[in-house]
Structure formats: structure tokens, C-alpha cells
Design a protein around this motif. Structure first.
Motif, PDB file in Angstrom:
ATOM      1  N   ASN A 128      42.576  -8.498  12.974  1.00  0.00           N
ATOM      2  CA  ASN A 128      43.816  -7.723  13.127  1.00  0.00           C
ATOM      3  C   ASN A 128      44.054  -6.810  11.920  1.00  0.00           C
ATOM      4  O   ASN A 128      44.598  -5.721  12.062  1.00  0.00           O
ATOM      5  N   LEU A 129      43.618  -7.221  10.743  1.00  0.00           N
ATOM      6  CA  LEU A 129      43.739  -6.368   9.556  1.00  0.00           C
ATOM      7  C   LEU A 129      42.800  -5.170   9.660  1.00  0.00           C
ATOM      8  O   LEU A 129      43.183  -4.042   9.349  1.00  0.00           O
ATOM      9  N   VAL A 130      41.583  -5.403  10.126  1.00  0.00           N
ATOM     10  CA  VAL A 130      40.628  -4.305  10.301  1.00  0.00           C
ATOM     11  C   VAL A 130      41.184  -3.284  11.299  1.00  0.00           C
ATOM     12  O   VAL A 130      41.091  -2.074  11.085  1.00  0.00           O
ATOM     13  N   GLU A 131      41.777  -3.766  12.354  1.00  0.00           N
ATOM     14  CA  GLU A 131      42.370  -2.864  13.352  1.00  0.00           C
ATOM     15  C   GLU A 131      43.504  -2.043  12.740  1.00  0.00           C
ATOM     16  O   GLU A 131      43.619  -0.840  12.998  1.00  0.00           O
ATOM     17  N   ARG A 132      44.327  -2.676  11.912  1.00  0.00           N
ATOM     18  CA  ARG A 132      45.419  -1.949  11.245  1.00  0.00           C
ATOM     19  C   ARG A 132      44.861  -0.930  10.261  1.00  0.00           C
ATOM     20  O   ARG A 132      45.351   0.201  10.164  1.00  0.00           O
ATOM     21  N   ILE A 133      43.833  -1.314   9.509  1.00  0.00           N
ATOM     22  CA  ILE A 133      43.202  -0.393   8.559  1.00  0.00           C
ATOM     23  C   ILE A 133      42.609   0.799   9.301  1.00  0.00           C
ATOM     24  O   ILE A 133      42.790   1.954   8.887  1.00  0.00           O
ATOM     25  N   ASP A 134      41.931   0.538  10.409  1.00  0.00           N
ATOM     26  CA  ASP A 134      41.334   1.630  11.185  1.00  0.00           C
ATOM     27  C   ASP A 134      42.393   2.597  11.699  1.00  0.00           C
ATOM     28  O   ASP A 134      42.201   3.810  11.676  1.00  0.00           O
ATOM     29  N   LYS A 135      43.514   2.060  12.142  1.00  0.00           N
ATOM     30  CA  LYS A 135      44.601   2.912  12.632  1.00  0.00           C
ATOM     31  C   LYS A 135      45.163   3.773  11.488  1.00  0.00           C
ATOM     32  O   LYS A 135      45.361   4.976  11.647  1.00  0.00           O
ATOM     33  N   LEU A 136      45.402   3.167  10.341  1.00  0.00           N
ATOM     34  CA  LEU A 136      45.920   3.916   9.196  1.00  0.00           C
ATOM     35  C   LEU A 136      44.904   4.940   8.691  1.00  0.00           C
ATOM     36  O   LEU A 136      45.274   6.066   8.335  1.00  0.00           O
ATOM     37  N   ALA A 137      43.641   4.565   8.669  1.00  0.00           N
ATOM     38  CA  ALA A 137      42.586   5.498   8.238  1.00  0.00           C
ATOM     39  C   ALA A 137      42.533   6.691   9.174  1.00  0.00           C
ATOM     40  O   ALA A 137      42.417   7.842   8.728  1.00  0.00           O
ATOM     41  N   ASP A 138      42.648   6.437  10.462  1.00  0.00           N
ATOM     42  CA  ASP A 138      42.638   7.518  11.451  1.00  0.00           C
ATOM     43  C   ASP A 138      43.818   8.459  11.238  1.00  0.00           C
ATOM     44  O   ASP A 138      43.677   9.679  11.332  1.00  0.00           O
ATOM     45  N   GLU A 139      44.978   7.906  10.920  1.00  0.00           N
ATOM     46  CA  GLU A 139      46.166   8.732  10.664  1.00  0.00           C
ATOM     47  C   GLU A 139      45.978   9.637   9.448  1.00  0.00           C
ATOM     48  O   GLU A 139      46.534  10.719   9.375  1.00  0.00           O
ATOM     49  N   GLU A 140      45.177   9.183   8.486  1.00  0.00           N
ATOM     50  CA  GLU A 140      44.902   9.982   7.282  1.00  0.00           C
ATOM     51  C   GLU A 140      43.594  10.764   7.409  1.00  0.00           C
ATOM     52  O   GLU A 140      43.140  11.372   6.444  1.00  0.00           O
ATOM     53  N   ASN A 141      42.991  10.734   8.606  1.00  0.00           N
ATOM     54  CA  ASN A 141      41.736  11.440   8.877  1.00  0.00           C
ATOM     55  C   ASN A 141      40.632  11.020   7.896  1.00  0.00           C
ATOM     56  O   ASN A 141      39.950  11.847   7.309  1.00  0.00           O
ATOM     57  N   ARG A 142      40.520   9.711   7.692  1.00  0.00           N
ATOM     58  CA  ARG A 142      39.511   9.136   6.794  1.00  0.00           C
ATOM     59  C   ARG A 142      38.688   8.125   7.578  1.00  0.00           C
ATOM     60  O   ARG A 142      39.129   7.605   8.594  1.00  0.00           O
ATOM     61  N   ASN A 143      37.513   7.802   7.064  1.00  0.00           N
ATOM     62  CA  ASN A 143      36.784   6.686   7.650  1.00  0.00           C
ATOM     63  C   ASN A 143      37.276   5.408   6.963  1.00  0.00           C
ATOM     64  O   ASN A 143      38.007   5.450   5.972  1.00  0.00           O
ATOM     65  N   ARG A 144      36.894   4.282   7.511  1.00  0.00           N
ATOM     66  CA  ARG A 144      37.369   2.990   7.006  1.00  0.00           C
ATOM     67  C   ARG A 144      37.019   2.799   5.531  1.00  0.00           C
ATOM     68  O   ARG A 144      37.857   2.392   4.724  1.00  0.00           O
ATOM     69  N   SER A 145      35.777   3.075   5.182  1.00  0.00           N
ATOM     70  CA  SER A 145      35.326   2.866   3.809  1.00  0.00           C
ATOM     71  C   SER A 145      36.117   3.720   2.822  1.00  0.00           C
ATOM     72  O   SER A 145      36.569   3.232   1.778  1.00  0.00           O
ATOM     73  N   ASN A 146      36.303   4.996   3.158  1.00  0.00           N
ATOM     74  CA  ASN A 146      37.032   5.887   2.266  1.00  0.00           C
ATOM     75  C   ASN A 146      38.491   5.450   2.142  1.00  0.00           C
ATOM     76  O   ASN A 146      39.068   5.472   1.051  1.00  0.00           O
ATOM     77  N   PHE A 147      39.082   5.047   3.247  1.00  0.00           N
ATOM     78  CA  PHE A 147      40.475   4.592   3.224  1.00  0.00           C
ATOM     79  C   PHE A 147      40.634   3.376   2.313  1.00  0.00           C
ATOM     80  O   PHE A 147      41.511   3.338   1.452  1.00  0.00           O
ATOM     81  N   ILE A 148      39.752   2.387   2.489  1.00  0.00           N
ATOM     82  CA  ILE A 148      39.840   1.173   1.682  1.00  0.00           C
ATOM     83  C   ILE A 148      39.595   1.486   0.211  1.00  0.00           C
ATOM     84  O   ILE A 148      40.332   1.025  -0.666  1.00  0.00           O
ATOM     85  N   ALA A 149      38.567   2.295  -0.078  1.00  0.00           N
ATOM     86  CA  ALA A 149      38.264   2.645  -1.466  1.00  0.00           C
ATOM     87  C   ALA A 149      39.430   3.376  -2.122  1.00  0.00           C
ATOM     88  O   ALA A 149      39.790   3.084  -3.271  1.00  0.00           O
TER      89      ALA A 149
END
Length: 89
Positions: A43-64
Motif C-alpha cells: 500500500n505504501l508503494v501504491e501511494r508513492i507511485d501515485k505521488l510520483a505520478d503527480e510530480e511527473n517522476r518515476n518511483r526511484s527519482n521520487f524516493i531519492a
């Protein structure tokens, strides 16, 4: 362009094979980057993916980006513009 030594050619490696071998050693990462592995709840990965998409980033870039903000002491809920301004200081 890299120069292929005679010993490499003598071992029967083609130019394309050597190029592929060099690419595999780099693993496609930018210089100065290190790959790590972590386990997160789905569920955290899904939330991260949604937030990353909103910022037009990939998962790795968003987390970093957000880990860097955390390490710099910047609150994660601050808008991205505030993060860029704080990083310049």
C-alpha cells in the motif's frame, strides 16, 4: 570511444559483445548512483507511485528526492518550489 586491446580481440569477443559487457557493468545507472534494495508494504508503494505520478517522476527519482529532503532537514510536505529554494542556500 574506447580502444579495444588486441588481447580482447584474440579471445574472440566482438565489438558488440564488449560493448554489452561494459554496459552490464554500469547497470544503466548514472555515474555516482548506487542501487539499493528495500522492502516496503504494497500500500505504501501504491501511494508513492501515485505521488510520483503527480510530480511527473518515476518511483526511484521520487524516493531519492524525498529522502534527500529528509536528510537535509526539509519537511516532506513542503511544496517542490520551497525545496528548490532551500537547496540553493
Amino acid at each position: 570511444m574506447k580502444i579495444i586491446s588486441a588481447s580482447v580481440i584474440d579471445k574472440g569477443l566482438s565489438i558488440s559483445t564488449l560493448h554489452m559487457a561494459q554496459r552490464k557493468q554500469n547497470h544503466g545507472r548514472a555515474p555516482g548512483k548506487t542501487q539499493i534494495s528495500i522492502s516496503l508494504p504494497q500500500n505504501l508503494v501504491e501511494r508513492i507511485d501515485k505521488l510520483a505520478d503527480e510530480e511527473n517522476r518515476n518511483r526511484s527519482n521520487f524516493i531519492a528526492t524525498h529522502l534527500e529532503r529528509l536528510a537535509d532537514g526539509i519537511v516532506a510536505s513542503e511544496p517542490a518550489a520551497d525545496f528548490k529554494a532551500a537547496k540553493k542556500k
